[in-house]
Design an enzyme around this catalytic site. Structure first.
Site, PDB file in Angstrom:
ATOM      1  N   ASP A 178       0.814  -1.217   0.000  1.00 37.04           N
ATOM      2  CA  ASP A 178       0.000   0.000   0.000  1.00 37.04           C
ATOM      3  C   ASP A 178       0.849   1.271   0.000  1.00 37.04           C
ATOM      4  OD1 ASP A 178       1.041  -0.033   2.527  1.00 37.04           O
ATOM      5  OD2 ASP A 178      -0.883   0.081   3.581  1.00 37.04           O
ATOM      6  N   GLY A 179       2.191   1.134  -0.096  1.00 35.23           N
ATOM      7  CA  GLY A 179       3.067   2.282  -0.177  1.00 35.23           C
ATOM      8  C   GLY A 179       3.678   2.715   1.137  1.00 35.23           C
ATOM      9  N   GLU A 180       3.270   2.116   2.258  1.00 35.16           N
ATOM     10  CA  GLU A 180       3.852   2.488   3.550  1.00 35.16           C
ATOM     11  C   GLU A 180       5.312   2.029   3.627  1.00 35.16           C
ATOM     12  OE1 GLU A 180       1.515   0.965   6.719  1.00 35.16           O
ATOM     13  OE2 GLU A 180      -0.230   2.234   6.268  1.00 35.16           O
ATOM     14  N   ARG A 210      13.234  25.121  -2.242  1.00 32.45           N
ATOM     15  CA  ARG A 210      12.716  26.235  -3.043  1.00 32.45           C
ATOM     16  C   ARG A 210      11.393  26.764  -2.491  1.00 32.45           C
ATOM     17  NH1 ARG A 210      13.844  23.417  -8.818  1.00 32.45           N
ATOM     18  NH2 ARG A 210      13.451  21.606  -7.504  1.00 32.45           N
ATOM     19  N   ASP A 253      20.746  33.348 -12.646  1.00 38.93           N
ATOM     20  CA  ASP A 253      19.705  34.204 -12.074  1.00 38.93           C
ATOM     21  C   ASP A 253      20.298  34.897 -10.855  1.00 38.93           C
ATOM     22  OD1 ASP A 253      19.615  32.339  -9.948  1.00 38.93           O
ATOM     23  OD2 ASP A 253      18.000  31.219 -10.924  1.00 38.93           O
ATOM     24  N   LYS A 305      16.006  36.416 -15.193  1.00 34.57           N
ATOM     25  CA  LYS A 305      15.064  35.569 -15.909  1.00 34.57           C
ATOM     26  C   LYS A 305      13.636  35.843 -15.478  1.00 34.57           C
ATOM     27  CE  LYS A 305      15.032  31.712 -12.607  1.00 34.57           C
ATOM     28  NZ  LYS A 305      15.325  30.299 -12.362  1.00 34.57           N
ATOM     29  N   ARG A 341      10.311  33.324 -15.212  1.00 33.74           N
ATOM     30  CA  ARG A 341       9.831  31.959 -15.377  1.00 33.74           C
ATOM     31  C   ARG A 341       8.451  31.972 -16.003  1.00 33.74           C
ATOM     32  NH1 ARG A 341      11.223  27.084 -14.153  1.00 33.74           N
ATOM     33  NH2 ARG A 341      13.042  27.775 -12.963  1.00 33.74           N
ATOM     34  N   ASP A 351      25.514  27.105 -10.759  1.00 31.18           N
ATOM     35  CA  ASP A 351      24.248  27.149 -10.017  1.00 31.18           C
ATOM     36  C   ASP A 351      24.322  26.106  -8.920  1.00 31.18           C
ATOM     37  OD1 ASP A 351      21.741  28.027  -9.348  1.00 31.18           O
ATOM     38  OD2 ASP A 351      20.829  27.627 -11.296  1.00 31.18           O
ATOM     39  N   THR A 408      15.373  20.686 -14.151  1.00 30.72           N
ATOM     40  CA  THR A 408      14.830  20.501 -15.502  1.00 30.72           C
ATOM     41  C   THR A 408      15.789  20.985 -16.572  1.00 30.72           C
ATOM     42  OG1 THR A 408      13.752  22.677 -15.563  1.00 30.72           O
ATOM     43  CG2 THR A 408      12.505  20.851 -14.598  1.00 30.72           C
TER      44      THR A 408
END
Length: 310
Positions: free
Chosen positions: A38-40, A97, A170, A193, A195, A219, A224
């Site tokens: 179940d993802g636990e 972020r 940036d 920049k 976005r 940076d 991405t």
């Protein structure tokens, strides 16, 4: 000294944990980390930690939420098993972020993560090149943000020509670019920049002279690749030489990042191994940060200062 300490690795970056342990002259502690259907998340420590200092190595890299829950579970297991002190080594701090609200109905997730880490009994955080340095103020426990800049600069010395412009893609990377320029020489250039989407940015201004110069774009992370790709395009439009190098501490390389970065003139990309690099690319060079982290942990165990590692 090592008998009173133990190091465990989460599933986010086991090779880094092994390298740190090798530098410390100690094995990686045995534990199991599994997910139920179940993802636990299920964690079990297979070695005693009572009255020991436990180091948990787990960057909060994608999938961020799964790796965060693993770290919380490991810390809680150590606390309940009687560890004397728990230090979380989080080379890449996810949710960094989200350090402020951009609107009135948004969370500050970096603070939420800080609260969670403290709640499970973590007594100290070690990270590298925080995206937002003010995140340190979200914690009531010691937080040491080391840097990969000196390590990356050692590799870059043979790659960067005299007169190279050090470019911040940036305004947020300006402090980092200044540090690179101090160590490598060269003038600092910054682009501004706007976005437009989660993967696309538009460079609106370039401050500094790059005409007929090779460029080093720096940076704290490559996710991405959109910001750095837009920066490269703007540098070429401004007359920069087709000799561009990129350096970043954290190489996430999310889907499509490599394709976005494949611009004319790109020579090499340098990143540290804070996260497991998911791509194979001839232009990509991964530099180990394990010696820096291991040195810091060794000094913690010896109750010595780590000021010279910043």
């Amino acid at each position: 000294m090592a008998r009173n300490s133990i190091l465990f690795a989460g599933t986010a970056n086991p090779p880094l944990a092994t390298a740190i342990a090798d530098h410390l002259g100690m094995p990686v502690g045995a534990c199991t980390i599994e997910q139920f259907p179940d993802g636990e998340t299920a964690v079990r420590l297979l070695e005693p930690v009572r009255r020991k200092e436990a180091f948990l190595v787990q960057p909060l890299s994608p999938p961020v939420n799964s790796h965060l829950v693993e770290l919380l579970a490991m810390a809680d297991a150590c606390r309940r098993a009687g560890a004397a002190r728990i230090t979380a080594v989080v080379p890449y701090f996810g949710y960094a972020r989200s350090d402020k609200r951009h609107g009135k109905r948004e969370p500050v997730m970096a603070r939420v993560v800080a609260d969670l880490l403290e709640t499970v009994g973590i007594g100290q955080i070690v990270t590298l090149d925080l995206h937002a340095p003010q995140i340190e103020g979200f914690f009531h426990i010691p937080m040491d943000s080391l840097t990969a800049v000196p390590t990356l600069c050692e590799m870059l010395r043979t790659q960067v020509e005299e007169g190279t412009a050090v470019v911040a893609p940036d305004a947020g990377a300006l402090r980092l670019a200044t540090e690179y320029a101090h160590r490598l020489g060269g003038a600092v250039v910054v682009t501004h920049k706007r976005r437009e989407t989660g993967t696309h940015t538009q460079v609106t201004h370039l401050v500094g002279d790059v005409r007929n110069k090779p460029c080093l774009i720096v940076d704290d992370m490559i996710s991405t690749g959109g910001t750095i790709a837009a920066c490269m395009d703007r540098l070429r439009q401004a007359g920069a030489r087709p000799h561009i190098t990129v350096a970043a501490t954290h190489g996430l390389f999310l889907s499509g990042a490599q394709e976005r970065l494949e611009r004319e003139g790109l020579r090499n990309v340098f990143v540290s191994d804070t996260v497991g690099t998911p791509i194979q690319w001839t232009k990509l060079h991964v530099v180990s940060i394990a010696p820096v982290i291991a040195t810091a942990l060794k000094r913690f165990m010896q109750h010595r200062s780590i000021a010279e590692l910043y």
